[in-house]
Design an enzyme around this catalytic site. Sequence first.
Site, PDB file in Angstrom:
ATOM      1  N   HIS A  99       0.814  -1.000  -0.233  1.00  0.00           N
ATOM      2  CA  HIS A  99      -0.228  -0.002  -0.156  1.00  0.00           C
ATOM      3  C   HIS A  99       1.222   1.051   0.070  1.00  0.00           C
ATOM      4  O   HIS A  99       1.925   1.106   0.809  1.00  0.00           O
ATOM      5  CB  HIS A  99      -0.931   0.107   1.057  1.00  0.00           C
ATOM      6  CG  HIS A  99      -0.482   0.278   1.911  1.00  0.00           C
ATOM      7  ND1 HIS A  99       0.170  -1.444   2.868  1.00  0.00           N
ATOM      8  CD2 HIS A  99       0.101   0.982   3.126  1.00  0.00           C
ATOM      9  CE1 HIS A  99       0.794  -1.186   4.416  1.00  0.00           C
ATOM     10  NE2 HIS A  99       0.320   0.087   4.378  1.00  0.00           N
ATOM     11  N   HIS A 101       1.026   5.137   1.156  1.00  0.00           N
ATOM     12  CA  HIS A 101      -0.163   6.347   1.384  1.00  0.00           C
ATOM     13  C   HIS A 101       0.067   7.413   0.562  1.00  0.00           C
ATOM     14  O   HIS A 101       1.409   7.512   0.623  1.00  0.00           O
ATOM     15  CB  HIS A 101       0.494   7.040   3.244  1.00  0.00           C
ATOM     16  CG  HIS A 101       0.991   5.703   3.800  1.00  0.00           C
ATOM     17  ND1 HIS A 101       0.287   5.204   5.203  1.00  0.00           N
ATOM     18  CD2 HIS A 101       1.333   4.722   3.939  1.00  0.00           C
ATOM     19  CE1 HIS A 101       0.395   4.350   5.959  1.00  0.00           C
ATOM     20  NE2 HIS A 101       1.258   3.545   5.045  1.00  0.00           N
TER      21      HIS A 101
HETATM   22  P1  5GP Z   1       1.650   0.378   7.385  1.00  0.00           P
HETATM   23  O1  5GP Z   1       2.221   1.138   8.654  1.00  0.00           O
HETATM   24  O2  5GP Z   1       1.303  -1.141   7.159  1.00  0.00           O
HETATM   25  O3  5GP Z   1       2.441   1.190   6.013  1.00  0.00           O
HETATM   26  O4  5GP Z   1       0.157   0.969   7.028  1.00  0.00           O
HETATM   27  C1  5GP Z   1      -1.134   0.413   7.010  1.00  0.00           C
HETATM   28  C2  5GP Z   1      -2.020   1.464   7.458  1.00  0.00           C
HETATM   29  O5  5GP Z   1      -3.221   1.022   7.432  1.00  0.00           O
HETATM   30  C3  5GP Z   1      -2.285   2.676   8.679  1.00  0.00           C
HETATM   31  O6  5GP Z   1      -2.095   3.612   8.880  1.00  0.00           O
HETATM   32  C4  5GP Z   1      -3.668   1.793   9.176  1.00  0.00           C
HETATM   33  O7  5GP Z   1      -4.026   3.011  10.055  1.00  0.00           O
HETATM   34  C5  5GP Z   1      -4.036   1.858   8.035  1.00  0.00           C
HETATM   35  N1  5GP Z   1      -5.515   0.147   7.960  1.00  0.00           N
HETATM   36  C6  5GP Z   1      -5.167  -1.029   8.787  1.00  0.00           C
HETATM   37  N2  5GP Z   1      -5.938  -1.391   8.781  1.00  0.00           N
HETATM   38  C7  5GP Z   1      -7.520  -0.548   8.501  1.00  0.00           C
HETATM   39  C8  5GP Z   1      -8.476  -0.772   8.127  1.00  0.00           C
HETATM   40  O8  5GP Z   1      -9.254  -1.722   8.276  1.00  0.00           O
HETATM   41  N3  5GP Z   1      -9.230   0.197   7.277  1.00  0.00           N
HETATM   42  C9  5GP Z   1      -8.177   1.313   6.761  1.00  0.00           C
HETATM   43  N4  5GP Z   1      -9.318   1.913   5.781  1.00  0.00           N
HETATM   44  N5  5GP Z   1      -7.018   1.762   7.015  1.00  0.00           N
HETATM   45  C10 5GP Z   1      -6.225   0.448   7.888  1.00  0.00           C
END
Ligand code: 5GP
Length: 137
Positions: A99, A101
């Site tokens: 993903h 951001h």
């Molecule tokens: P990472 O830390 O892996 O780069 O980012 C994961 C992101 O996914 C976090 O900012 C978190 O808030 C978001 N996230 C985690 N679970 C969900 C979910 O079920 N739905 C949505 N919309 N965002 C999520």
Amino acid sequence: MENCIFCKIANGVIPSATVYEDDDFRAILDIAPAHKGHVLLLPKNHFDNLLCADDDIAAKALPIVKRIANALKTVTGCDGINVLQNNGTAAGQSVFHLHIHIIPRYEGDGILPVWDQGSYADGEAAEWAAKIASALE
Ligand code: 5GP
Ligand code: ZN
């Protein structure tokens, strides 16, 4: 990937606040946003992170990120945008489905850490550049 939450969200099995969708991607609002409008771009196919993503998907992602970033600037009036993509727990990845951001930023908001700037000794940058360049071959 049966137990991957982002596979389910990207493919519409779990509903989400969707801002963009095409055959390969869905872009959604992050559930715990750094600022309102914080978007996550998810490929519909599962890749643990960018390091193992198909080139085709990687190449298609950036123009979409650009469009979303411009839309966020229009909607929020933000001062800047971070495009952030974490690979591995050491890098802050918490969901192991690729993903990207897209985060609106405001002057002085201080929401993301900035690293202490390091340095290279004489000749060291050239050695590092050569090492990385040879690993790319
Ligand atoms: P990472 O830390 O892996 O780069 O980012 C994961 C992101 O996914 C976090 O900012 C978190 O808030 C978001 N996230 C985690 N679970 C969900 C979910 O079920 N739905 C949505 N919309 N965002 C999520
Ligand atoms: Zn997945």
